[in-house]
Write a protein that holds these residues in place. Structure first.
Motif, PDB file in Angstrom:
ATOM      1  N   HIS A 210       0.829  -1.202   0.000  1.00  0.00           N
ATOM      2  CA  HIS A 210       0.000   0.000   0.000  1.00  0.00           C
ATOM      3  C   HIS A 210       0.870   1.260   0.000  1.00  0.00           C
ATOM      4  O   HIS A 210       0.561   2.234  -0.703  1.00  0.00           O
ATOM      5  CB  HIS A 210      -0.915   0.019   1.221  1.00  0.00           C
ATOM      6  CG  HIS A 210      -2.022  -1.001   1.169  1.00  0.00           C
ATOM      7  ND1 HIS A 210      -2.763  -1.235   0.024  1.00  0.00           N
ATOM      8  CD2 HIS A 210      -2.515  -1.837   2.121  1.00  0.00           C
ATOM      9  CE1 HIS A 210      -3.671  -2.168   0.279  1.00  0.00           C
ATOM     10  NE2 HIS A 210      -3.531  -2.544   1.535  1.00  0.00           N
ATOM     11  N   ILE A 211       1.960   1.242   0.774  1.00  0.00           N
ATOM     12  CA  ILE A 211       2.853   2.399   0.829  1.00  0.00           C
ATOM     13  C   ILE A 211       3.522   2.624  -0.520  1.00  0.00           C
ATOM     14  O   ILE A 211       3.635   3.762  -1.003  1.00  0.00           O
ATOM     15  CB  ILE A 211       3.906   2.206   1.934  1.00  0.00           C
ATOM     16  CG1 ILE A 211       3.233   2.226   3.311  1.00  0.00           C
ATOM     17  CG2 ILE A 211       4.976   3.297   1.861  1.00  0.00           C
ATOM     18  CD1 ILE A 211       4.157   1.871   4.453  1.00  0.00           C
ATOM     19  N   ILE A 212       3.961   1.535  -1.143  1.00  0.00           N
ATOM     20  CA  ILE A 212       4.593   1.640  -2.461  1.00  0.00           C
ATOM     21  C   ILE A 212       3.617   2.200  -3.484  1.00  0.00           C
ATOM     22  O   ILE A 212       3.960   3.061  -4.315  1.00  0.00           O
ATOM     23  CB  ILE A 212       5.115   0.260  -2.913  1.00  0.00           C
ATOM     24  CG1 ILE A 212       6.295  -0.170  -2.031  1.00  0.00           C
ATOM     25  CG2 ILE A 212       5.534   0.284  -4.383  1.00  0.00           C
ATOM     26  CD1 ILE A 212       6.751  -1.604  -2.242  1.00  0.00           C
ATOM     27  N   GLN A 213       2.367   1.731  -3.434  1.00  0.00           N
ATOM     28  CA  GLN A 213       1.345   2.242  -4.347  1.00  0.00           C
ATOM     29  C   GLN A 213       1.132   3.742  -4.147  1.00  0.00           C
ATOM     30  O   GLN A 213       1.011   4.503  -5.124  1.00  0.00           O
ATOM     31  CB  GLN A 213       0.025   1.503  -4.124  1.00  0.00           C
ATOM     32  CG  GLN A 213      -0.063   0.144  -4.815  1.00  0.00           C
ATOM     33  CD  GLN A 213      -1.464  -0.430  -4.727  1.00  0.00           C
ATOM     34  OE1 GLN A 213      -2.152  -0.287  -3.719  1.00  0.00           O
ATOM     35  NE2 GLN A 213      -1.899  -1.085  -5.795  1.00  0.00           N
ATOM     36  N   ALA A 214       1.065   4.158  -2.890  1.00  0.00           N
ATOM     37  CA  ALA A 214       0.858   5.572  -2.587  1.00  0.00           C
ATOM     38  C   ALA A 214       2.030   6.412  -3.100  1.00  0.00           C
ATOM     39  O   ALA A 214       1.828   7.473  -3.715  1.00  0.00           O
ATOM     40  CB  ALA A 214       0.686   5.763  -1.089  1.00  0.00           C
ATOM     41  N   ALA A 215       3.267   5.929  -2.870  1.00  0.00           N
ATOM     42  CA  ALA A 215       4.451   6.660  -3.324  1.00  0.00           C
ATOM     43  C   ALA A 215       4.489   6.746  -4.852  1.00  0.00           C
ATOM     44  O   ALA A 215       4.850   7.785  -5.420  1.00  0.00           O
ATOM     45  CB  ALA A 215       5.709   5.967  -2.800  1.00  0.00           C
ATOM     46  N   GLU A 216       4.108   5.676  -5.508  1.00  0.00           N
ATOM     47  CA  GLU A 216       4.097   5.657  -6.977  1.00  0.00           C
ATOM     48  C   GLU A 216       3.043   6.616  -7.517  1.00  0.00           C
ATOM     49  O   GLU A 216       3.271   7.324  -8.512  1.00  0.00           O
ATOM     50  CB  GLU A 216       3.826   4.237  -7.477  1.00  0.00           C
ATOM     51  CG  GLU A 216       3.863   4.066  -8.984  1.00  0.00           C
ATOM     52  CD  GLU A 216       5.228   4.345  -9.589  1.00  0.00           C
ATOM     53  OE1 GLU A 216       5.298   4.603 -10.800  1.00  0.00           O
ATOM     54  OE2 GLU A 216       6.228   4.298  -8.838  1.00  0.00           O
ATOM     55  N   ALA A 217       1.891   6.658  -6.864  1.00  0.00           N
ATOM     56  CA  ALA A 217       0.824   7.567  -7.290  1.00  0.00           C
ATOM     57  C   ALA A 217       1.265   9.025  -7.142  1.00  0.00           C
ATOM     58  O   ALA A 217       0.979   9.861  -8.004  1.00  0.00           O
ATOM     59  CB  ALA A 217      -0.432   7.316  -6.472  1.00  0.00           C
ATOM     60  N   VAL A 218       1.984   9.326  -6.045  1.00  0.00           N
ATOM     61  CA  VAL A 218       2.498  10.682  -5.831  1.00  0.00           C
ATOM     62  C   VAL A 218       3.492  11.047  -6.932  1.00  0.00           C
ATOM     63  O   VAL A 218       3.491  12.165  -7.459  1.00  0.00           O
ATOM     64  CB  VAL A 218       3.165  10.790  -4.441  1.00  0.00           C
ATOM     65  CG1 VAL A 218       3.948  12.100  -4.314  1.00  0.00           C
ATOM     66  CG2 VAL A 218       2.123  10.708  -3.348  1.00  0.00           C
ATOM     67  N   ARG A 219       4.338  10.104  -7.302  1.00  0.00           N
ATOM     68  CA  ARG A 219       5.329  10.352  -8.356  1.00  0.00           C
ATOM     69  C   ARG A 219       4.656  10.653  -9.689  1.00  0.00           C
ATOM     70  O   ARG A 219       5.096  11.518 -10.456  1.00  0.00           O
ATOM     71  CB  ARG A 219       6.250   9.133  -8.493  1.00  0.00           C
ATOM     72  CG  ARG A 219       7.406   9.330  -9.479  1.00  0.00           C
ATOM     73  CD  ARG A 219       8.208   8.058  -9.654  1.00  0.00           C
ATOM     74  NE  ARG A 219       7.417   7.026 -10.329  1.00  0.00           N
ATOM     75  CZ  ARG A 219       7.219   6.982 -11.656  1.00  0.00           C
ATOM     76  NH1 ARG A 219       7.735   7.924 -12.447  1.00  0.00           N
ATOM     77  NH2 ARG A 219       6.516   6.013 -12.198  1.00  0.00           N
ATOM     78  N   LEU A 220       3.566   9.953  -9.968  1.00  0.00           N
ATOM     79  CA  LEU A 220       2.867  10.131 -11.244  1.00  0.00           C
ATOM     80  C   LEU A 220       2.234  11.509 -11.401  1.00  0.00           C
ATOM     81  O   LEU A 220       1.974  11.948 -12.525  1.00  0.00           O
ATOM     82  CB  LEU A 220       1.798   9.040 -11.405  1.00  0.00           C
ATOM     83  CG  LEU A 220       2.320   7.619 -11.613  1.00  0.00           C
ATOM     84  CD1 LEU A 220       1.173   6.618 -11.631  1.00  0.00           C
ATOM     85  CD2 LEU A 220       3.125   7.523 -12.919  1.00  0.00           C
ATOM     86  N   ILE A 221       1.944  12.175 -10.268  1.00  0.00           N
ATOM     87  CA  ILE A 221       1.363  13.519 -10.379  1.00  0.00           C
ATOM     88  C   ILE A 221       2.424  14.607 -10.169  1.00  0.00           C
ATOM     89  O   ILE A 221       2.101  15.776  -9.930  1.00  0.00           O
ATOM     90  CB  ILE A 221       0.197  13.720  -9.383  1.00  0.00           C
ATOM     91  CG1 ILE A 221       0.656  13.536  -7.943  1.00  0.00           C
ATOM     92  CG2 ILE A 221      -0.953  12.797  -9.708  1.00  0.00           C
ATOM     93  CD1 ILE A 221      -0.433  13.855  -6.918  1.00  0.00           C
ATOM     94  N   GLY A 222       3.706  14.201 -10.265  1.00  0.00           N
ATOM     95  CA  GLY A 222       4.783  15.180 -10.309  1.00  0.00           C
ATOM     96  C   GLY A 222       5.442  15.534  -8.998  1.00  0.00           C
ATOM     97  O   GLY A 222       6.217  16.497  -8.938  1.00  0.00           O
TER      98      GLY A 222
END
Length: 289
Positions: A210-222
């Protein structure tokens, strides 16, 4: 309720109440009221039976019952106190009527049972419904409050926000974390987000995912994500589980993570005292020249 039986009950209310008070006191250990003070218990019992007899005199009116239910809920008394109290009152009333009736045939016995039930059942139904409805409302409000507190995003300075996580992270909460995280990054125009897991007791495969998913989602929005609060035992668990956190920075403490966030946003902390002292020295040296 049958008028003759109603008269018997009202005329002998003191005897019935006395019997009820004696029996209800014996149930304190079983209906979770043992911790209530003797004075409060006696006062509430008196009010309880008063409500019951008022409902008999004003059949069809539940206003007094509703007010008593609201009071019981505010005091935090258990639902078992209400149900036990009414069941005992029904039994005591029926026993009293039967003992004070010379001859009771089958039809008369049925009439007594039906009459008392018609009196007590609506009170039970009203009190339980009021109690359940109020608690459902309270639990609903508490659930909303907990959701609001379970994944807060705190802007600490321009471009840097912190999300402190405390407690167990399940799938439902992970979804809330993701939503709050992405909404907050956009709202605060964050460049760096620090996810602080210091207060998360266990980091297993699911939590790490879940943490990895959240971090990846943050990266995708810049924006960039830094996971902080990696305690030694959590680091060991992550290694043993073979979880890869290499795609984004991790720090052992919020302080270290914040220093990294400053570097990413091209800022640094300056010791003002040293800076002032250095400036004074320069000025003094210039004066000497």
């Amino acid at each position: 309720m049958d008028n003759n039986l109603k008269r018997i009950v009202i005329d002998n209310s003191e005897s019935i109440v006395s019997m009820w008070l004696k029996e209800i006191s014996l149930l304190k250990e079983y209906n979770h009221t043992a911790g209530i003070s003797k004075e409060s218990f006696e006062v509430t019992n008196r009010e309880f039976v008063e409500v019951i007899f008022i409902s008999l005199k004003n059949q069809g009116s539940m206003e007094t019952v509703q007010k008593f239910s609201e009071k019981i809920i505010k005091l935090g008394w258990p639902l078992s106190y209400i149900t036990d109290g009414l069941q005992v009152f029904r039994r005591v009333t029926i026993d009293f009527i039967l003992k004070n009736t010379e001859q009771v045939d089958t039809d008369q016995f049925s009439t007594i049972l039906e009459s008392v039930d018609l009196w007590i059942e609506p009170i039970i139904r009203e009190l339980v419904n009021e109690y359940s409805g109020s608690w459902e409302h309270i639990v609903s409000l508490q659930r909303v409050a907990l959701q609001e507190l379970s994944a807060p995003l705190i802007p600490v300075m321009e471009g840097i926000t912190v999300m402190p996580l405390i407690g167990t992270i399940d799938t439902e909460r992970a979804k809330l974390i993701m939503e709050n995280l992405l909404d907050g990054v956009m709202q605060h125009n964050s460049e760096v987000v620090l996810i602080d897991i210091t207060g998360v007791p266990v980091v297993d495969t699911m939590v790490a995912h879940h943490i990895i998913q959240a971090a990846e989602a943050v990266r995708l929005i810049g924006a960039k994500c830094i996971v902080v609060g990696i305690r030694p035992e959590i680091a060991q668990t992550i290694v043993n589980l073979g979880i890869d956190l290499g795609d984004f920075p991790t720090k052992s403490s919020l302080k270290k993570g914040f220093m990294t966030a400053l570097e990413i946003t091209n800022r640094k902390i300056i010791d003002l005292d040293s800076k002032v002292e250095h400036t004074k020295n320069i000025i003094e040296s210039l004066k000497g020249e």
